[in-house]
Design a protein around this motif. Structure first.
Motif, short mmCIF file in Angstrom:
data_model
loop_
_atom_site.label_atom_id
_atom_site.label_comp_id
_atom_site.label_asym_id
_atom_site.label_seq_id
_atom_site.Cartn_x
_atom_site.Cartn_y
_atom_site.Cartn_z
N GLY A 1 -18.33 -9.51 -11.13
CA GLY A 1 -18.74 -8.72 -12.28
C GLY A 1 -20.23 -8.61 -12.46
O GLY A 1 -20.70 -7.83 -13.30
N GLU A 2 -21.03 -9.37 -11.70
CA GLU A 2 -22.49 -9.24 -11.85
C GLU A 2 -22.99 -8.15 -10.91
O GLU A 2 -22.92 -6.98 -11.23
CB GLU A 2 -23.15 -10.60 -11.59
CG GLU A 2 -22.80 -11.63 -12.67
CD GLU A 2 -23.56 -12.93 -12.52
OE1 GLU A 2 -24.39 -13.05 -11.59
OE2 GLU A 2 -23.34 -13.85 -13.33
N ALA A 3 -23.51 -8.51 -9.75
CA ALA A 3 -23.92 -7.50 -8.77
C ALA A 3 -22.69 -7.16 -7.94
O ALA A 3 -22.38 -7.84 -6.96
CB ALA A 3 -25.05 -8.04 -7.90
N SER A 4 -21.95 -6.13 -8.33
CA SER A 4 -20.70 -5.78 -7.65
C SER A 4 -20.68 -4.29 -7.33
O SER A 4 -21.38 -3.49 -7.96
CB SER A 4 -19.49 -6.15 -8.50
OG SER A 4 -19.46 -5.40 -9.70
N TRP A 5 -19.86 -3.92 -6.35
CA TRP A 5 -19.75 -2.52 -5.95
C TRP A 5 -18.39 -2.33 -5.30
O TRP A 5 -17.80 -3.26 -4.73
CB TRP A 5 -20.87 -2.11 -5.00
CG TRP A 5 -20.94 -2.91 -3.74
CD1 TRP A 5 -20.39 -2.60 -2.53
CD2 TRP A 5 -21.59 -4.18 -3.56
NE1 TRP A 5 -20.65 -3.59 -1.61
CE2 TRP A 5 -21.39 -4.56 -2.22
CE3 TRP A 5 -22.33 -5.02 -4.41
CZ2 TRP A 5 -21.90 -5.76 -1.71
CZ3 TRP A 5 -22.83 -6.21 -3.89
CH2 TRP A 5 -22.62 -6.56 -2.56
N PRO A 6 -17.83 -1.10 -5.36
CA PRO A 6 -16.50 -0.85 -4.79
C PRO A 6 -16.55 -0.82 -3.26
O PRO A 6 -17.55 -0.41 -2.66
CB PRO A 6 -16.13 0.52 -5.36
CG PRO A 6 -17.44 1.17 -5.66
CD PRO A 6 -18.37 0.07 -6.05
N LEU A 7 -15.47 -1.25 -2.64
CA LEU A 7 -15.30 -1.15 -1.19
C LEU A 7 -14.22 -0.11 -0.92
O LEU A 7 -13.05 -0.32 -1.28
CB LEU A 7 -14.87 -2.50 -0.60
CG LEU A 7 -15.87 -3.64 -0.66
CD1 LEU A 7 -15.26 -4.89 -0.05
CD2 LEU A 7 -17.15 -3.28 0.08
N PRO A 8 -14.58 1.01 -0.31
CA PRO A 8 -13.58 2.06 -0.08
C PRO A 8 -12.70 1.76 1.12
O PRO A 8 -12.84 2.34 2.19
CB PRO A 8 -14.45 3.30 0.15
CG PRO A 8 -15.72 2.76 0.73
CD PRO A 8 -15.93 1.41 0.10
N VAL A 9 -11.80 0.80 0.97
CA VAL A 9 -10.87 0.46 2.04
C VAL A 9 -9.55 1.15 1.76
O VAL A 9 -9.13 1.27 0.61
CB VAL A 9 -10.67 -1.06 2.16
CG1 VAL A 9 -11.97 -1.73 2.56
CG2 VAL A 9 -10.14 -1.66 0.88
N ALA A 10 -8.89 1.60 2.82
CA ALA A 10 -7.58 2.21 2.65
C ALA A 10 -6.56 1.11 2.38
O ALA A 10 -6.49 0.12 3.10
CB ALA A 10 -7.20 2.99 3.91
N ALA A 11 -5.79 1.27 1.35
CA ALA A 11 -4.78 0.26 1.02
C ALA A 11 -3.72 0.22 2.11
O ALA A 11 -3.14 1.24 2.47
CB ALA A 11 -4.14 0.58 -0.32
N PRO A 12 -3.45 -0.98 2.69
CA PRO A 12 -2.45 -1.07 3.76
C PRO A 12 -1.03 -1.00 3.20
O PRO A 12 -0.80 -1.28 2.04
CB PRO A 12 -2.73 -2.44 4.37
CG PRO A 12 -3.32 -3.24 3.25
CD PRO A 12 -4.09 -2.27 2.41
N ASP B 1 -7.54 -1.76 -5.75
CA ASP B 1 -8.96 -1.48 -5.48
C ASP B 1 -9.69 -2.76 -5.11
O ASP B 1 -9.49 -3.82 -5.71
CB ASP B 1 -9.62 -0.86 -6.71
CG ASP B 1 -9.19 0.57 -6.95
OD1 ASP B 1 -8.56 1.16 -6.05
OD2 ASP B 1 -9.47 1.10 -8.05
N HIS B 2 -10.57 -2.65 -4.11
CA HIS B 2 -11.38 -3.77 -3.66
C HIS B 2 -12.81 -3.61 -4.15
O HIS B 2 -13.36 -2.50 -4.13
CB HIS B 2 -11.42 -3.83 -2.12
CG HIS B 2 -10.14 -4.26 -1.47
ND1 HIS B 2 -8.91 -3.76 -1.83
CD2 HIS B 2 -9.91 -5.14 -0.46
CE1 HIS B 2 -7.97 -4.32 -1.07
NE2 HIS B 2 -8.55 -5.16 -0.23
N SER B 3 -13.41 -4.69 -4.58
CA SER B 3 -14.84 -4.68 -4.91
C SER B 3 -15.48 -5.95 -4.40
O SER B 3 -14.89 -7.04 -4.45
CB SER B 3 -15.07 -4.53 -6.42
OG SER B 3 -14.45 -5.59 -7.13
#
Length: 370
Positions: A359-370, A350-352
């Motif tokens: 860990g502070e202002a963070s959010w997930p990046l919905p990238v397809a795992a290669p 998983d990418h964030s």
């Protein structure tokens, strides 16, 4: 900063093929420059601090025809030097290079690791790999050249102290992290579909994760498995497009498409959104947003004399609204520069993204795992 000629010891010319490609203003594509036919021009290109296109259209277009898309290159020397500085290669290191290209970068790496080190260079194109192998052999550089998809790395020679990508990626392959030593380093051009890309340096951790901060702007080609694509709506789709307006000003639009302003942040907030910008006339710029996977598309035509601009949108996603909201987030966050952002890749892939610190202002990046 020291001149790149003082930071790179390997000459570039022996690794450049006899035919290279340059922008062709007459066709909007790329035309060939031959060392045999235009020796002076070829050498000017080699000696300049600029990238050199060494292949177009995955090798399908011969010299004399018009190339449509660059598919292999020798990178800008000063950027090569910057990336090697970030990689911090030392004597005895084992290094995995993804995107061997001409072999010039691999040769420089070989001089830095010395005879006790090892360089494994992966090149996906068989013809390019064969030329790289020959150039390195001729120059006397001990490099293992593998013809394969670099996204999978090369487990046979792992683990590696350093991993370097010479083509941009949207998602960091899990294999690169798995094949690196704990406390190893990964350096690669990385970006989103909206903004490609930045110099990313990741530190590999004992738990199998990796994290690091973004840096300077790097406009590298994408790896072939992660290329971006665009939509060309038909006449019927255009007639049926939703039409709204926006009062965003031309200076605001400039911020939305400039890497050093909001573009990098927008890309982190709006996944699967490919930005294209076209200059149709001195006073007419066209901005389009593309998501091929959902067949969503948006267009804004900027005319200098106007204050209100029409927005056309197609598909289930309202790409313009998403980009406009991300721009608002960037403004509310104090207009952060790209080097305030970073990336973490978890053990599960998983990418964030994060702002300032993990860990502070963070959010997930919905990238397809290669």
């Amino acid at each position: 900063m020291t001149d790149w000629r003082e930071r790179i010891t390997v000459p570039r010319a022996p690794f450049i093929p006899p035919v290279v490609w340059v922008d062709d203003a007459a066709t909007g594509g790329f035309s060939a420059v031959s060392r045999d036919d235009d020796h002076v021009r070829w050498h000017e290109l080699v000696e300049a601090d600029e990238p050199i296109i060494t292949q177009v259209d995955d090798g399908r277009t011969p010299p004399g025809a018009t190339g449509l898309r660059p598919s292999s290159s020798c990178s800008k020397p000063s950027l090569v030097a910057d990336m090697l500085d970030a990689l911090d290669v030392r004597l005895g290191h084992r290094v995995l290079e993804i995107g061997g290209g001409t072999g010039w970068n691999a040769a420089e790496l070989a001089t830095r690791v010395g005879p006790r080190g090892q360089i494994v260079s992966i090149e996906v194109d068989p013809d390019v790999a064969a030329a790289e192998r020959q150039a390195l052999r001729t120059g006397g550089y001990d490099v293992v050249v593998i013809t394969a998809d670099g996204l999978a790395g090369h487990a046979r020679e792992a683990p590696y102290d350093r991993v370097i990508g010479t083509a941009a990626v949207r998602a960091i392959p899990r294999a690169w992290i798995d094949q690196a030593h704990p406390r190893g380093v990964i350096v690669t051009p990385w970006g989103t579909d909206y903004c490609n890309g930045t110099l990313l340096r990741l530190d590999v951790h004992d738990d199998g994760s990796a994290s690091g901060r973004c840096g300077t702007n790097l406009a590298f080609m994408r790896v072939r498995g992660q290329r971006r694509d665009y939509l060309e709506p038909g006449d019927d789709e255009l007639r049926g497009a939703d039409r709204t307006t926006t009062a965003r000003s031309i200076p605001e639009f400039f911020e939305m498409i400039a890497y050093s302003r909001a573009a990098f942040a927008i890309g982190l907030r709006v996944p699967r959104c490919y930005l294209t910008v076209e200059e149709l006339a001195p006073d007419h710029r066209r901005i389009e947003l593309h998501d091929v996977s959902s067949r969503s598309w948006a267009r804004v035509d900027l005319l200098r004399r106007n204050e209100i601009f029409e927005v056309h949108q197609i598909g289930p996603r309202r790409l313009w609204e998403e980009v406009d909201a991300a721009y608002g987030w960037w403004l509310d966050s104090g207009r952060p520069a790209p080097d305030r952002f970073g990336l973490t890749v978890a053990e599960n892939g998983d990418h964030s993204a994060w702002l300032d610190e993990p860990g502070e202002a963070s959010w997930p990046l919905p990238v397809a795992a290669p």
